[in-house]
Design a protein around this motif. Structure first.
Motif, short mmCIF file in Angstrom:
data_model
loop_
_atom_site.label_atom_id
_atom_site.label_comp_id
_atom_site.label_asym_id
_atom_site.label_seq_id
_atom_site.Cartn_x
_atom_site.Cartn_y
_atom_site.Cartn_z
N ASP A 425 -9.91 -10.03 6.63
CA ASP A 425 -9.90 -8.70 7.43
C ASP A 425 -9.67 -7.08 7.11
OD1 ASP A 425 -9.44 -6.88 10.52
OD2 ASP A 425 -11.27 -7.76 10.38
N HIS A 426 -10.59 -6.18 6.93
CA HIS A 426 -10.37 -4.80 6.76
C HIS A 426 -8.92 -4.38 7.14
CE1 HIS A 426 -11.79 -3.48 10.04
NE2 HIS A 426 -11.56 -2.54 10.40
N THR A 427 -7.98 -5.07 8.84
CA THR A 427 -7.33 -4.08 8.89
C THR A 427 -5.31 -5.32 8.55
OG1 THR A 427 -7.10 -6.10 10.37
CG2 THR A 427 -8.23 -3.85 11.89
N THR A 428 -6.17 -5.87 8.07
CA THR A 428 -4.89 -6.89 6.82
C THR A 428 -4.97 -6.06 5.86
OG1 THR A 428 -5.62 -8.69 7.84
CG2 THR A 428 -4.86 -8.80 5.81
N VAL A 429 -6.05 -5.20 5.20
CA VAL A 429 -6.31 -4.43 4.04
C VAL A 429 -5.52 -3.54 4.60
CG1 VAL A 429 -7.90 -3.61 2.24
CG2 VAL A 429 -7.71 -5.60 2.66
N ILE A 430 -6.11 -2.59 5.36
CA ILE A 430 -5.37 -1.05 5.20
C ILE A 430 -3.83 -1.31 5.75
CG2 ILE A 430 -4.84 0.55 7.75
CD1 ILE A 430 -8.22 -0.71 8.12
N HIS A 431 -3.06 -2.27 6.33
CA HIS A 431 -1.80 -2.73 6.62
C HIS A 431 -0.64 -2.54 5.00
CE1 HIS A 431 1.41 -4.57 7.99
NE2 HIS A 431 1.96 -5.13 6.93
N ALA A 432 -1.70 -3.94 4.06
CA ALA A 432 -1.14 -3.99 2.83
C ALA A 432 -0.65 -2.15 2.27
CB ALA A 432 -2.01 -4.34 2.19
N VAL A 433 -2.06 -1.46 2.50
CA VAL A 433 -2.53 -0.30 1.28
C VAL A 433 -1.46 0.74 2.07
CG1 VAL A 433 -3.26 2.01 0.69
CG2 VAL A 433 -4.63 -0.89 0.71
N GLU A 434 -1.15 0.42 3.29
CA GLU A 434 -0.35 1.91 3.92
C GLU A 434 1.06 0.96 3.97
OE1 GLU A 434 -1.45 2.50 8.65
OE2 GLU A 434 -3.01 3.39 8.12
N LYS A 435 1.53 -0.11 4.09
CA LYS A 435 2.82 -0.68 3.13
C LYS A 435 3.07 -0.31 2.07
CE LYS A 435 6.08 -4.44 3.67
NZ LYS A 435 5.71 -5.94 3.46
N ILE A 436 2.45 -0.75 0.87
CA ILE A 436 3.28 -0.26 -0.39
C ILE A 436 3.11 1.30 -0.79
CG2 ILE A 436 2.34 -0.88 -2.88
CD1 ILE A 436 2.73 -3.13 -1.63
N SER A 437 2.03 1.82 -0.20
CA SER A 437 1.88 3.33 -0.33
C SER A 437 3.08 3.51 0.44
CB SER A 437 0.25 3.61 0.01
OG SER A 437 -0.73 3.66 -0.04
N ARG A 438 3.39 3.37 1.75
CA ARG A 438 4.57 3.69 2.31
C ARG A 438 6.70 3.64 1.95
NH1 ARG A 438 4.11 1.89 6.33
NH2 ARG A 438 5.17 -0.16 6.44
N LYS A 439 5.93 2.19 1.18
CA LYS A 439 7.31 1.94 -0.27
C LYS A 439 7.94 2.55 -1.02
CE LYS A 439 9.35 -2.06 0.96
NZ LYS A 439 8.85 -3.26 0.94
N VAL A 440 6.56 2.89 -1.71
CA VAL A 440 6.71 3.23 -3.04
C VAL A 440 7.11 4.36 -3.76
CG1 VAL A 440 4.42 4.34 -3.80
CG2 VAL A 440 4.68 3.28 -5.48
N ASN A 441 7.19 5.40 -2.65
CA ASN A 441 7.73 6.64 -2.69
C ASN A 441 9.64 6.16 -2.12
OD1 ASN A 441 6.02 8.26 -4.19
ND2 ASN A 441 5.60 8.58 -1.51
N GLU A 442 9.87 5.41 -1.21
CA GLU A 442 11.00 4.97 -1.12
C GLU A 442 11.90 4.12 -2.00
OE1 GLU A 442 10.30 3.25 2.97
OE2 GLU A 442 9.39 4.72 3.51
N ASP A 443 11.32 3.12 -2.07
CA ASP A 443 11.48 1.50 -3.05
C ASP A 443 11.62 2.32 -4.36
OD1 ASP A 443 12.32 -0.49 -4.72
OD2 ASP A 443 11.57 -2.08 -2.41
N SER A 444 12.52 2.05 -5.24
CA SER A 444 12.38 2.79 -6.83
C SER A 444 12.45 1.38 -7.29
CB SER A 444 14.03 2.87 -7.03
OG SER A 444 14.65 2.10 -6.94
N THR A 445 12.57 -0.06 -6.73
CA THR A 445 11.87 -1.05 -7.46
C THR A 445 10.55 -1.20 -7.40
OG1 THR A 445 14.03 -2.38 -6.97
CG2 THR A 445 12.50 -3.15 -7.97
#
Length: 459
Positions: A425-445
């Motif tokens: 479902d597209h909502t699952t994709v939205i969740h994944a993309v938003e999660k990675i977009s958010r974490k990529v600037n917080e999690d150096s690893t």
């Protein structure tokens, strides 16, 4: 057998057992620094702390096993960082390295504590007004936020902030929430959610006949902040519940703050009664930042992370990357990555290459299959497990990163990404993309992982 010959044999064995990109990335520059025959201990040198931690956590058993195949007396492996000036000639002693590792570990834990999302408010404390760089592109939105903070619920209610992706909307609205919590000495009940979270809560409540729980959650608060409100458009049950929630909060002079990638009038599927309410408060836009603002953002980020970047390079980034703050910060991240991780000198020619890689890659050159293949190789998993509905725990991050890259690099729609990866479902994709977009600037690893994957992708 010398230590050099021994390590060459070990690497030859390991190279057959892991993917080529991972071998080249993590182990090619490694060296066997020391071998203590009495204690059965060897010391492996890596080029930097990130590589040291990665190899230690991911390949330790493989390295120990390969060493024991050559010399059964080996019982222990220690990992250290080799000096930048001459890898192999000078190393930090194992004892010192251990202390430094403990210090780094504590600092990392402190960092995680500082940036941990508040479970009650969903706000990330790293977003503050002090770190929000104000310029001509966002001064109206910033002024509106200040007015809301000084007169909660009474002025500019609702506050509707819109702008293109990557211009700082999430930073500003979360920073506002954090400031309101701080001003109230943690007494104000503030709740930040994405529109996806609100949608999911409504769907869950309908399925489980628990709508009263949703009403209580969203109406018994003082400040409601919803990110990317445009996604509720066209979802009848969600729009209806939000309409009633909006009215309940508004009538009690409780503050509502919304963000969107477009103004209310430009959300085609939005109900007219909601559009009217959104436009009834303050509508403020955030546009593309000017050069001075872009330069200030880069300097602020470098200072916050204790990064040393040549002034000319910083100025060149600000001049060349003009439309997206995330892209701006992404280029800076990659510059630091090449400097500190690969020990490469950054000049204007190298910077232009980095910008070309970080900005856009033509869909003619990169395909969905390329992304899945490279992500699978990096994490050493099967491509089919990323594509199908595998429930294995170790597949969560590879699949979410694949979704993020399909959106970020190929600009694919959420439904199309979901279709390519197990008809999700597209909502699952939205969740994944938003999660990675958010974490990529917080999690150096995580940031390093994605950079390494992109580097393979661009090749």
């Amino acid at each position: 057998m010398t230590t050099k010959e021994m390590w060459k044999a070990v690497l030859g064995e390991i190279e057959l057992q892991i993917s080529k990109p991972n071998f080249l990335t993590w182990l090619k520059q490694s060296q066997l620094i020391e071998k203590d025959n009495e204690k059965g201990k060897v010391v492996v040198g890596l080029p930097n702390n990130f590589a040291k931690e990665w190899v230690k956590n991911r390949y330790h058993k493989l390295i120990l096993g390969s060493l024991r195949n050559i010399d059964s007396a080996v019982k222990e492996v220690d990992y250290v960082v080799m000096s930048n000036k001459s890898q192999g000639s000078k190393v930090k002693s194992p004892k010192k390295s251990r202390k430094e590792m403990e210090k780094t570990s504590l600092e990392s834990q402190d960092s995680l504590i500082e940036t941990k999302v508040d479970s009650k408010t969903n706000l990330n404390p790293r977003y503050t007004l002090d770190t929000f760089v104000v310029g001509s592109s966002n001064e109206l939105a910033y002024a509106a936020v200040q007015a809301v903070i000084n007169n909660v619920g009474m002025k500019y209610n609702p506050l509707f902030i819109y702008g293109k992706v990557g211009l700082g909307k999430t930073h500003l609205i979360q920073a506002t929430g954090n400031k309101l919590v701080k001003n109230s000495k943690n007494k104000a009940s503030v709740l930040y959610v994405t529109s996806e979270k609100f949608i999911n809560d409504v769907v869950w409540a309908i399925r489980n006949k628990r709508m009263e729980d949703v009403k209580k959650k969203y109406r018994d608060i003082n400040v409601l902040i919803i990110d990317d409100i445009q996604f509720i458009g066209g979802k009848t049950a969600t729009e209806q519940e939000f309409f009633h929630t909006f009215n309940a909060l508004y009538e009690q002079n409780k503050q509502i703050i919304l963000s969107s990638d477009r103004p209310p009038a430009a959300i085609p599927t939005l109900e007219e009664r909601l559009r009217s309410r959104f436009e009834g408060g303050m509508v403020a836009d955030i546009s593309y930042p000017d050069y001075e603002t872009r330069l200030a953002i880069l300097k602020s980020k470098a200072q916050a992370n204790n990064w040393s970047v040549d002034e000319k390079i910083t100025e060149a980034i600000a001049a060349k990357v003009q439309k997206n703050i995330r892209e701006l910060e992404g280029v800076l991240n990659k510059v630091v990555f090449y400097q500190d991780f690969k020990n490469e000198k950054i000049d204007i020619k190298k910077l232009e290459k980095i910008i070309g890689e970080t900005s856009e890659v033509s869909s003619k050159n990169v395909t969905v299959k390329d992304i899945i293949r490279i992500v699978a190789n990096f994490f050493e998993v099967k491509e089919s497990d990323i594509e199908r509905r595998s429930r294995k725990k170790e597949m969560v991050q590879p699949r979410q990163i694949s979704m993020y890259l399909m959106r970020d690099v190929l600009k694919m729609s959420y439904p199309n990404i979901g279709e390519k990866l197990g008809k999700r479902d597209h909502t699952t994709v939205i969740h994944a993309v938003e999660k990675i977009s958010r974490k990529v600037n917080e999690d150096s690893t995580l940031n390093q992982k994605i950079m390494l994957i992109k580097e393979q992708l661009y090749k």
